[in-house]
Design a protein around this motif. Structure first.
Motif, PDB file in Angstrom:
ATOM      1  N   ARG A   6      -7.701  29.417 -16.740  1.00 55.06           N
ATOM      2  CA  ARG A   6      -6.395  29.645 -16.642  1.00 55.06           C
ATOM      3  C   ARG A   6      -5.809  29.989 -17.807  1.00 55.06           C
TER       4      ARG A   6
ATOM      5  N   PHE B 181      -0.839  13.412  -9.751  1.00 49.53           N
ATOM      6  CA  PHE B 181      -0.142  14.720  -9.826  1.00 49.53           C
ATOM      7  C   PHE B 181       0.293  15.072 -11.164  1.00 49.53           C
ATOM      8  N   LEU B 182       1.159  14.266 -11.733  1.00 49.15           N
ATOM      9  CA  LEU B 182       1.692  14.344 -13.092  1.00 49.15           C
ATOM     10  C   LEU B 182       0.524  14.483 -14.143  1.00 49.15           C
TER      11      LEU B 182
ATOM     12  N   MET C  58      -5.826  23.400  -4.087  1.00 47.02           N
ATOM     13  CA  MET C  58      -5.070  23.236  -5.355  1.00 47.02           C
ATOM     14  C   MET C  58      -6.243  23.210  -6.362  1.00 47.02           C
ATOM     15  N   VAL C  59      -7.215  22.158  -6.079  1.00 40.30           N
ATOM     16  CA  VAL C  59      -8.391  21.874  -7.178  1.00 40.30           C
ATOM     17  C   VAL C  59      -9.052  23.054  -7.343  1.00 40.30           C
TER      18      VAL C  59
ATOM     19  N   PRO D 131       0.625  -1.160  -0.063  1.00 41.54           N
ATOM     20  CA  PRO D 131      -0.105   0.076  -0.254  1.00 41.54           C
ATOM     21  C   PRO D 131       0.896   1.338   0.125  1.00 41.54           C
ATOM     22  N   ARG D 132       1.784   1.357   0.726  1.00 42.79           N
ATOM     23  CA  ARG D 132       2.770   2.561   0.760  1.00 42.79           C
ATOM     24  C   ARG D 132       3.301   2.761  -0.593  1.00 42.79           C
TER      25      ARG D 132
ATOM     26  N   MET E 101       2.165  -1.078   9.172  1.00 41.78           N
ATOM     27  CA  MET E 101       2.664  -0.293   8.114  1.00 41.78           C
ATOM     28  C   MET E 101       3.212   1.270   8.674  1.00 41.78           C
ATOM     29  N   PHE E 102       2.159   1.680   9.199  1.00 43.98           N
ATOM     30  CA  PHE E 102       2.755   3.220   9.808  1.00 43.98           C
ATOM     31  C   PHE E 102       2.804   2.814  11.513  1.00 43.98           C
TER      32      PHE E 102
ATOM     33  N   LEU F 123      -4.915  19.753  -1.144  1.00 46.88           N
ATOM     34  CA  LEU F 123      -5.242  19.295  -2.153  1.00 46.88           C
ATOM     35  C   LEU F 123      -6.668  19.929  -2.713  1.00 46.88           C
TER      36      LEU F 123
ATOM     37  N   ILE G  64       0.350   3.892  -2.709  1.00 49.38           N
ATOM     38  CA  ILE G  64      -0.128   5.407  -2.405  1.00 49.38           C
ATOM     39  C   ILE G  64       0.939   6.343  -3.147  1.00 49.38           C
TER      40      ILE G  64
ATOM     41  N   ILE H  45      -6.140  20.675 -11.019  1.00 50.65           N
ATOM     42  CA  ILE H  45      -4.951  20.049 -10.596  1.00 50.65           C
ATOM     43  C   ILE H  45      -5.047  19.395  -9.280  1.00 50.65           C
ATOM     44  N   GLY H  46      -4.916  18.229  -9.097  1.00 43.66           N
ATOM     45  CA  GLY H  46      -5.140  17.529  -7.836  1.00 43.66           C
ATOM     46  C   GLY H  46      -6.170  16.706  -7.781  1.00 43.66           C
ATOM     47  N   LEU H  47      -7.168  16.677  -8.857  1.00 40.81           N
ATOM     48  CA  LEU H  47      -8.350  15.894  -8.695  1.00 40.81           C
ATOM     49  C   LEU H  47      -8.333  14.587  -8.971  1.00 40.81           C
TER      50      LEU H  47
ATOM     51  N   THR I 222      -7.227  25.700  -9.332  1.00 40.94           N
ATOM     52  CA  THR I 222      -7.281  25.529 -10.564  1.00 40.94           C
ATOM     53  C   THR I 222      -8.343  25.058 -11.368  1.00 40.94           C
ATOM     54  N   SER I 223      -9.347  24.990 -10.890  1.00 42.68           N
ATOM     55  CA  SER I 223     -10.745  24.797 -11.413  1.00 42.68           C
ATOM     56  C   SER I 223     -11.371  25.566 -12.330  1.00 42.68           C
TER      57      SER I 223
ATOM     58  N   LEU J 287       7.013  20.894 -17.318  1.00 44.11           N
ATOM     59  CA  LEU J 287       6.548  19.615 -17.541  1.00 44.11           C
ATOM     60  C   LEU J 287       6.314  19.208 -19.209  1.00 44.11           C
TER      61      LEU J 287
ATOM     62  N   ILE K  59      -5.782  12.903  -7.968  1.00 43.63           N
ATOM     63  CA  ILE K  59      -4.930  12.161  -6.843  1.00 43.63           C
ATOM     64  C   ILE K  59      -5.923  11.254  -5.777  1.00 43.63           C
ATOM     65  N   PRO K  60      -6.791  11.724  -5.339  1.00 41.82           N
ATOM     66  CA  PRO K  60      -7.599  10.898  -4.440  1.00 41.82           C
ATOM     67  C   PRO K  60      -8.052   9.638  -4.897  1.00 41.82           C
TER      68      PRO K  60
END
Lengths: 171, 271
Positions: free
Chosen positions: B30, A59-60, B22-23, A47-48, B1-2, B19, A51, A69-71, B26-27, B40, A73-74
């Motif tokens: 832009r 993110f990329l 950020m979302v 899992p680590r 794990m942790f 997060l 994640i 940006i970031g949407l 940027t929504s 990138l 990721i979850p």
């Protein structure tokens, strides 16, 4: 080191997905190689790693898209986490397991993306294209899963199995 | 794990909050992108370009290979079509030329004082030195043996045999042909005989001892022979020869009619 290898892998698959597989579409859909990678890494390294792969990959993808940006990721992080927690013995060397996992993962990831996206004002119209992508894209990704798993497994063995990462759960 | 959970939750909450921010930021629309995004895209684009270029080449080659059979079939069909169109084009051009010639003949026929019957040359005797042609008008059109045949340029010959729908014409260049003529400038009567060789030049023999033949002079039909009406162009004198004693002269005449390219002619019918 983990992050570096993952970044390289993600970059390669990202470039392939955005260029090579644009020409190799299946009913208008491309495979989600980044999510496939997240699944493969989670299967192989837990899992680590899953994640981390989800975080970097999501993110990329978002950074390149340049909006929301970031949407991504979850969905990808949760996928990495969930797949990574499945006991390793379940996967064994059965090819059907990564295929099925990939299929389910893409569908869940897409719906997570849309569910969260609507909270941030993502248009309703996107559902039409997403439905299509989800259906064919998930199948396409699932078909490629054995190759992605093989790739990740090989690279992890090559670069990490002899080093400090030895104690991690690498098959 | 942790191993420790004390720091996990604050970090997790911080990450989630970060997060969300950020979302959210940027929504919208832009117009400016960050340095990281710019870097990138600039880093990825050459790779994408390279892969796309390779894929395009491979796809093109593959398509070419797959479609080779079809391309060959299409090529064959196009070649056949081209050949057919070229043939049609040649026919159309020929029709246009023929129309032009017939228009000129028609005008000539209308302006002429004679009763002219237009006819098409449909055959030539084999071999060529027979100097006979076949035309597509015969007895039914009023053609009779002995009638003169001309073109807009001048004399062609004389009808020899007729059938119901065809007639054979002895050309003026044949050695058996003889036409009564007159020099246009000096008005001296001459006899124009067919060529004795393959030179296609007619022989001009004056009827009077003091007749003068000049190179470049035109010779017309005299109208004395009951066959050709007076004033038709026979040709132009290209050479004048004296006998060894200087007593008589003869000439060689180049016919006004191009016998090698006869296609349409007129038969002069009796009025």
């Amino acid at each position: 080191m983990r992050a570096l290898i993952l970044s390289i892998l993600i970059s390669i698959l990202f470039v392939l997905q955005s260029s090579f597989f644009s020409h190799l579409q299946l009913f208008g859909a491309r495979p989600d190689l980044i999510l496939g990678l997240v699944v493969a890494v989670a299967i192989i390294a837990g899992p680590r790693e899953g994640i981390l792969a989800g975080l970097l990959g999501g993110f990329l993808v978002d950074l390149y898209r340049g909006t929301f940006i970031g949407l991504s990721i979850p969905g990808k992080v949760l996928t990495g986490l969930a797949v990574g927690f499945v006991p390793k013995r379940v996967y064994a060397d059965n090819l059907l397991v990564p295929i099925f996992t990939g299929l389910v993962a893409v569908i869940l990831d897409q719906f997570t993306f849309l569910f969260l996206g609507q909270s941030f004002g993502l248009g309703q119209g996107i559902w039409i294209s997403v439905r299509r992508f989800t259906f064919f894209g998930a199948g396409y990704t699932a078909l490629l899963m054995p190759f992605i798993v093989k790739l990740v497994k090989t690279l992890y063995h090559e670069f990490l199995v002899r080093g400090w990462y030895k104690e991690q759960r690498i098959s | 794990m942790f191993r420790s959970t004390r720091w996990v939750w604050p970090v997790l909450v911080g990450l989630i909050l970060g997060l969300i921010i950020m979302v959210y930021t940027t929504s919208g629309e832009r117009t400016q992108i960050t340095v990281v995004e710019r870097w990138l895209r600039d880093a990825v684009s050459p790779l994408q370009k390279g892969i796309t270029s390779v894929i395009d080449q491979v796809t093109e080659t593959w398509n070419l290979f797959v479609n080779l059979g079809q391309i060959q079939r299409e090529n064959q069909l196009l070649k056949e079509k081209l050949a057919r169109l070229a043939a049609e084009n040649a026919l159309l051009q020929e029709s246009a030329r023929e129309n032009k010639r017939w228009a000129a003949l028609f005008a000539f026929q209308q302006d002429s004082e004679y009763n002219l019957l237009a006819a098409r040359v449909i055959g030539r005797a084999i071999p060529d030195w027979f100097n006979l042609i076949t035309i597509d008008k015969g007895e039914l059109a009023g053609v009779r043996p002995g009638l003169p045949v001309i073109t807009t340029a001048g004399v062609v010959g004389q009808v020899r045999q007729v059938t119901a729908n065809t007639a054979t014409v002895l050309l003026a260049i044949d050695s058996r042909s003889a036409i009564g003529g007159i020099t246009a400038d000096n008005r001296d009567y001459v006899l124009v005989e067919g060529a004795q060789d393959q030179s296609r030049l007619l022989k001009v023999r004056p009827l009077a001892d003091d007749a003068r033949l000049e190179v470049g002079g035109q010779v017309l039909t005299s109208g004395l022979g009951d066959i050709y009406p007076k004033g038709l162009t026979i040709g132009e004198i290209v050479e004048v020869q004296e006998d060894q004693y200087g007593l008589t002269v003869t000439g060689l005449l180049k016919p006004a009619t191009d016998f090698a390219r006869l296609e349409e002619v007129f038969v002069i019918l009796p009025n």
